[in-house]
Design a protein around this motif. Structure first.
Motif, PDB file in Angstrom:
ATOM      1  N   GLU A  64       2.363   3.988  -0.354  1.00  0.00           N
ATOM      2  CA  GLU A  64       1.155   4.822  -0.379  1.00  0.00           C
ATOM      3  C   GLU A  64       0.111   4.259  -1.344  1.00  0.00           C
ATOM      4  O   GLU A  64      -1.085   4.429  -1.137  1.00  0.00           O
ATOM      5  CB  GLU A  64       1.506   6.257  -0.768  1.00  0.00           C
ATOM      6  N   ARG A  65       0.573   3.593  -2.390  1.00  0.00           N
ATOM      7  CA  ARG A  65      -0.348   2.980  -3.362  1.00  0.00           C
ATOM      8  C   ARG A  65      -0.848   1.617  -2.900  1.00  0.00           C
ATOM      9  O   ARG A  65      -1.732   1.032  -3.511  1.00  0.00           O
ATOM     10  CB  ARG A  65       0.337   2.841  -4.721  1.00  0.00           C
ATOM     11  N   GLY A  66      -0.267   1.076  -1.823  1.00  0.00           N
ATOM     12  CA  GLY A  66      -0.685  -0.224  -1.308  1.00  0.00           C
ATOM     13  C   GLY A  66      -0.125  -1.403  -2.060  1.00  0.00           C
ATOM     14  O   GLY A  66      -0.658  -2.509  -1.968  1.00  0.00           O
ATOM     15  N   VAL A  67       0.984  -1.198  -2.817  1.00  0.00           N
ATOM     16  CA  VAL A  67       1.572  -2.302  -3.577  1.00  0.00           C
ATOM     17  C   VAL A  67       2.871  -2.815  -2.955  1.00  0.00           C
ATOM     18  O   VAL A  67       3.507  -3.713  -3.510  1.00  0.00           O
ATOM     19  CB  VAL A  67       1.832  -1.878  -5.051  1.00  0.00           C
ATOM     20  N   ARG A  68       3.281  -2.242  -1.841  1.00  0.00           N
ATOM     21  CA  ARG A  68       4.416  -2.755  -1.076  1.00  0.00           C
ATOM     22  C   ARG A  68       4.034  -2.802   0.398  1.00  0.00           C
ATOM     23  O   ARG A  68       3.274  -1.964   0.899  1.00  0.00           O
ATOM     24  CB  ARG A  68       5.656  -1.867  -1.244  1.00  0.00           C
ATOM     25  N   THR A  69       4.583  -3.761   1.103  1.00  0.00           N
ATOM     26  CA  THR A  69       4.315  -3.881   2.537  1.00  0.00           C
ATOM     27  C   THR A  69       5.201  -2.937   3.320  1.00  0.00           C
ATOM     28  O   THR A  69       6.428  -3.004   3.202  1.00  0.00           O
ATOM     29  CB  THR A  69       4.592  -5.316   3.027  1.00  0.00           C
ATOM     30  N   PRO A  70       4.633  -2.065   4.131  1.00  0.00           N
ATOM     31  CA  PRO A  70       5.458  -1.223   5.007  1.00  0.00           C
ATOM     32  C   PRO A  70       6.003  -2.057   6.164  1.00  0.00           C
ATOM     33  O   PRO A  70       5.225  -2.590   6.959  1.00  0.00           O
ATOM     34  CB  PRO A  70       4.485  -0.150   5.489  1.00  0.00           C
TER      35      PRO A  70
END
Length: 293
Positions: A64-70
């Protein structure tokens, strides 16, 4: 590659290792915000959503924070759980494509340095093998990438060239940092890409060497003392941070923050500058090499 651990109930919980997402951060932040909006609309906490899709709460928070790739499987699971109607599922191919393009644009081992270069206020380069990237013409950069072994695809070559030229904006924007180069004379005499490409590259060096805040020096071949026999290196100072050293060989690199090591590199660079031609002598030598053909 992800890792798997057991939840309190004994179920497999998948997690992801940290990764460098600098090149796609804005895109992943947008996906993360969409997931957060859909989760809150469904009345779920991050922990509740994580339990329903079989991942960790930490992973959901990071996505959700954009620091991991879904990963694709996660996006499909979230799309179903949050009744997104295909909004998240359809994004899976775009996410992986964006990551792949980021890897092509800058090799992973080079990205830490590039992130510092973009915010640097002072950079100093010692080059022994080739024209430094910030000084390369488009034709020279393309020739260098085209001769890589094993060969790069045409698509990768064009993306790497575009990325290299984009990096050169640090030389034209204001306020501009301070830049200096010490380049071995052998580099100037090696006509990579053919003489026409090389001549244009030498003329570009003449132009760059006359820019304010830019100093180019050549270490001549006839020197009997050479302080840089250990190989090329870079000294870079990001705004508001201590100076770093940077070295690379083949596809490996090292960003150096230890103050003692950086100090030694500084001393070595100062000696190299003393051993090299001055800026005016350097420009004269470049003109001489151009006139030899």
């Amino acid at each position: 590659m992800g890792t798997v651990r057991k939840s309190e109930s004994g179920e497999d919980i998948r997690t992801e290792l940290p990764e460098d997402l600098t090149e796609v951060s804005d895109f992943l932040c947008a996906i993360g915000k969409q997931i957060k909006i859909l989760r809150e609309r469904a009345g779920l906490t991050q922990k509740q959503l994580a339990e329903r899709v079989g991942y960790t709460e930490q992973l959901i928070r990071s996505v959700e924070r954009g620091v991991r790739t879904p990963q694709p499987e996660l996006l499909i699971a979230l799309d179903k759980e949050l009744n997104a109607g295909g909004l998240l599922a359809i994004a899976r191919n775009y996410v992986m494509s964006a990551k792949a393009k980021a890897r092509v644009r800058h090799p992973a081992w080079f990205r830490d340095y590039v992130s510092l270069e973009d915010v640097s206020i002072e950079s100093h380069f010692f080059a022994t093998l080739g024209i430094p990237g910030l000084l390369q013409t488009e034709a020279h950069a393309r020739a260098v990438y085209a001769m890589r072994q094993p060969p790069l695809s045409e698509e990768v070559i064009e993306m790497r060239v575009a990325a290299r030229l984009a990096r050169q904006e640090v030389l034209t924007r204001w306020p501009r940092g301070m830049f200096s180069w010490v380049i071995c004379e052998s580099v100037l005499r090696r006509p990579l890409g053919g003489w026409d490409v090389h001549a244009a590259q030498l003329r570009h060096l003449l132009h760059a060497g006359r820019m304010r805040g830019v100093v180019i020096q050549v270490l001549p071949l006839d020197r009997t003392e050479h302080a840089g026999m250990g190989g090329p290196f870079i000294l870079i100072t990001p705004k508001g941070r201590p100076q770093h050293g940077y070295i690379e060989v083949q596809t490996s690199s090292r960003l150096i923050s230890d103050p003692d090591e950086v100090q030694i590199m500084n001393a070595r660079y100062n000696i190299l500058r003393a051993q090299a031609h001055g800026p005016e002598e350097t420009l004269a030598l470049i003109e001489k090499i151009l006139g030899e053909r």
